[in-house]
Design a protein around this motif. Structure first.
Motif, PDB file in Angstrom:
ATOM      1  N   ARG A 122     -16.773 -12.133   3.609  1.00 10.99           N
ATOM      2  CA  ARG A 122     -17.934 -12.864   4.121  1.00 10.99           C
ATOM      3  C   ARG A 122     -18.373 -13.963   3.156  1.00 10.99           C
ATOM      4  O   ARG A 122     -18.811 -15.026   3.568  1.00 10.99           O
ATOM      5  N   ARG A 123     -18.233 -13.713   1.851  1.00  9.06           N
ATOM      6  CA  ARG A 123     -18.595 -14.714   0.839  1.00  9.06           C
ATOM      7  C   ARG A 123     -17.465 -15.705   0.563  1.00  9.06           C
ATOM      8  O   ARG A 123     -17.584 -16.545  -0.317  1.00  9.06           O
ATOM      9  N   ARG A 124     -16.381 -15.562   1.259  1.00  8.31           N
ATOM     10  CA  ARG A 124     -15.210 -16.435   1.139  1.00  8.31           C
ATOM     11  C   ARG A 124     -14.552 -16.346  -0.230  1.00  8.31           C
ATOM     12  O   ARG A 124     -14.010 -17.327  -0.756  1.00  8.31           O
ATOM     13  N   ILE A 125     -14.594 -15.147  -0.820  1.00  3.55           N
ATOM     14  CA  ILE A 125     -13.894 -14.892  -2.077  1.00  3.55           C
ATOM     15  C   ILE A 125     -12.446 -14.498  -1.771  1.00  3.55           C
ATOM     16  O   ILE A 125     -11.550 -14.742  -2.561  1.00  3.55           O
ATOM     17  N   THR A 126     -12.251 -13.864  -0.632  1.00  3.46           N
ATOM     18  CA  THR A 126     -10.925 -13.467  -0.183  1.00  3.46           C
ATOM     19  C   THR A 126     -10.818 -13.713   1.321  1.00  3.46           C
ATOM     20  O   THR A 126     -11.831 -13.900   1.991  1.00  3.46           O
ATOM     21  N   LEU A 127      -9.613 -13.687   1.820  1.00  6.07           N
ATOM     22  CA  LEU A 127      -9.399 -13.851   3.260  1.00  6.07           C
ATOM     23  C   LEU A 127      -9.125 -12.518   3.946  1.00  6.07           C
ATOM     24  O   LEU A 127      -9.086 -12.457   5.171  1.00  6.07           O
ATOM     25  N   ASP A 128      -8.932 -11.481   3.167  1.00  3.90           N
ATOM     26  CA  ASP A 128      -8.519 -10.181   3.698  1.00  3.90           C
ATOM     27  C   ASP A 128      -9.636  -9.151   3.529  1.00  3.90           C
ATOM     28  O   ASP A 128     -10.009  -8.821   2.407  1.00  3.90           O
ATOM     29  N   SER A 129     -10.171  -8.632   4.635  1.00  4.45           N
ATOM     30  CA  SER A 129     -11.243  -7.632   4.561  1.00  4.45           C
ATOM     31  C   SER A 129     -10.709  -6.210   4.656  1.00  4.45           C
ATOM     32  O   SER A 129     -11.476  -5.263   4.669  1.00  4.45           O
ATOM     33  N   ARG A 130      -9.368  -6.065   4.704  1.00  2.00           N
ATOM     34  CA  ARG A 130      -8.784  -4.724   4.845  1.00  2.00           C
ATOM     35  C   ARG A 130      -8.914  -3.910   3.565  1.00  2.00           C
ATOM     36  O   ARG A 130      -9.033  -4.445   2.466  1.00  2.00           O
ATOM     37  N   CYS A 131      -8.841  -2.597   3.725  1.00  2.00           N
ATOM     38  CA  CYS A 131      -8.782  -1.671   2.590  1.00  2.00           C
ATOM     39  C   CYS A 131      -7.367  -1.736   2.027  1.00  2.00           C
ATOM     40  O   CYS A 131      -6.397  -1.468   2.738  1.00  2.00           O
ATOM     41  N   HIS A 132      -7.234  -2.072   0.771  1.00  2.00           N
ATOM     42  CA  HIS A 132      -5.912  -2.197   0.166  1.00  2.00           C
ATOM     43  C   HIS A 132      -5.299  -0.841  -0.166  1.00  2.00           C
ATOM     44  O   HIS A 132      -4.114  -0.765  -0.471  1.00  2.00           O
ATOM     45  N   THR A 133      -6.086   0.224  -0.087  1.00  2.00           N
ATOM     46  CA  THR A 133      -5.575   1.557  -0.363  1.00  2.00           C
ATOM     47  C   THR A 133      -4.878   2.148   0.848  1.00  2.00           C
ATOM     48  O   THR A 133      -3.780   2.670   0.738  1.00  2.00           O
ATOM     49  N   CYS A 134      -5.520   2.042   2.018  1.00  2.00           N
ATOM     50  CA  CYS A 134      -4.955   2.673   3.215  1.00  2.00           C
ATOM     51  C   CYS A 134      -4.625   1.686   4.329  1.00  2.00           C
ATOM     52  O   CYS A 134      -4.011   2.052   5.325  1.00  2.00           O
ATOM     53  N   GLY A 135      -5.062   0.429   4.192  1.00  2.00           N
ATOM     54  CA  GLY A 135      -4.766  -0.576   5.197  1.00  2.00           C
ATOM     55  C   GLY A 135      -5.733  -0.627   6.367  1.00  2.00           C
ATOM     56  O   GLY A 135      -5.516  -1.372   7.315  1.00  2.00           O
ATOM     57  N   PHE A 136      -6.836   0.145   6.314  1.00  2.00           N
ATOM     58  CA  PHE A 136      -7.832   0.112   7.382  1.00  2.00           C
ATOM     59  C   PHE A 136      -8.374  -1.307   7.515  1.00  2.00           C
ATOM     60  O   PHE A 136      -8.498  -2.037   6.534  1.00  2.00           O
ATOM     61  N   GLU A 137      -8.721  -1.714   8.723  1.00  2.00           N
ATOM     62  CA  GLU A 137      -9.043  -3.116   9.006  1.00  2.00           C
ATOM     63  C   GLU A 137     -10.250  -3.684   8.272  1.00  2.00           C
ATOM     64  O   GLU A 137     -10.282  -4.869   7.954  1.00  2.00           O
ATOM     65  N   VAL A 138     -11.292  -2.877   7.992  1.00  2.00           N
ATOM     66  CA  VAL A 138     -12.479  -3.382   7.286  1.00  2.00           C
ATOM     67  C   VAL A 138     -12.873  -2.388   6.200  1.00  2.00           C
ATOM     68  O   VAL A 138     -13.136  -1.222   6.475  1.00  2.00           O
ATOM     69  N   GLU A 139     -12.926  -2.881   4.963  1.00  2.00           N
ATOM     70  CA  GLU A 139     -13.311  -2.035   3.837  1.00  2.00           C
ATOM     71  C   GLU A 139     -14.820  -2.121   3.635  1.00  2.00           C
ATOM     72  O   GLU A 139     -15.340  -3.100   3.112  1.00  2.00           O
TER      73      GLU A 139
END
Length: 115
Positions: A68-85
């Motif tokens: 949301r703050r435009r620090i990254t483009l990916d909101s997924r959980c990098h641990t399990c791949g869930f769509e929104v962390e």
């Protein structure tokens, strides 16, 4: 008898930055509420107390917030791949967090964590 100024937002009448900040930000918690009192009375490492306080306020920097703050483009959980962390996902719903909780608490209480 002398007259002294009194800060009405603390029980002892002395000014505290925390009480002024709470008024300014509109925060409605105080030491009388059990959750905040438990966090304030936490006897562990201060860094852990700060983490718990930020998590309860919903102020952890999750991938959802970073996106949301435009620090990254990916909101997924990098641990399990869930769509929104989200904070709830990090602390309860992620399979890695859930397995950790189940190893720390009694198995009958794991159902409460997953709700």
């Amino acid at each position: 008898m002398q007259d002294f100024p009194r800060w009405n937002l603390t029980s002892h009448g002395q000014f505290r930055v925390h009480s002024a900040y709470s008024v300014r930000m509109g925060v409605q918690f105080g030491p009388t509420e059990p959750l905040w009192k438990a966090i304030a009375d936490f006897k562990g490492i201060p860094r852990i107390r700060t983490f718990i306080w930020l998590a309860c306020l919903g102020k952890l920097l999750t991938n959802e917030v970073r996106c949301r703050r435009r620090i990254t483009l990916d909101s997924r959980c990098h641990t399990c791949g869930f769509e929104v962390e989200t904070i709830d996902h990090i602390l309860r719903r992620c399979p890695v967090a859930y397995s950790l909780w189940c190893s720390l608490v009694c198995p009958e209480h794991c159902e409460i964590i997953s709700i």
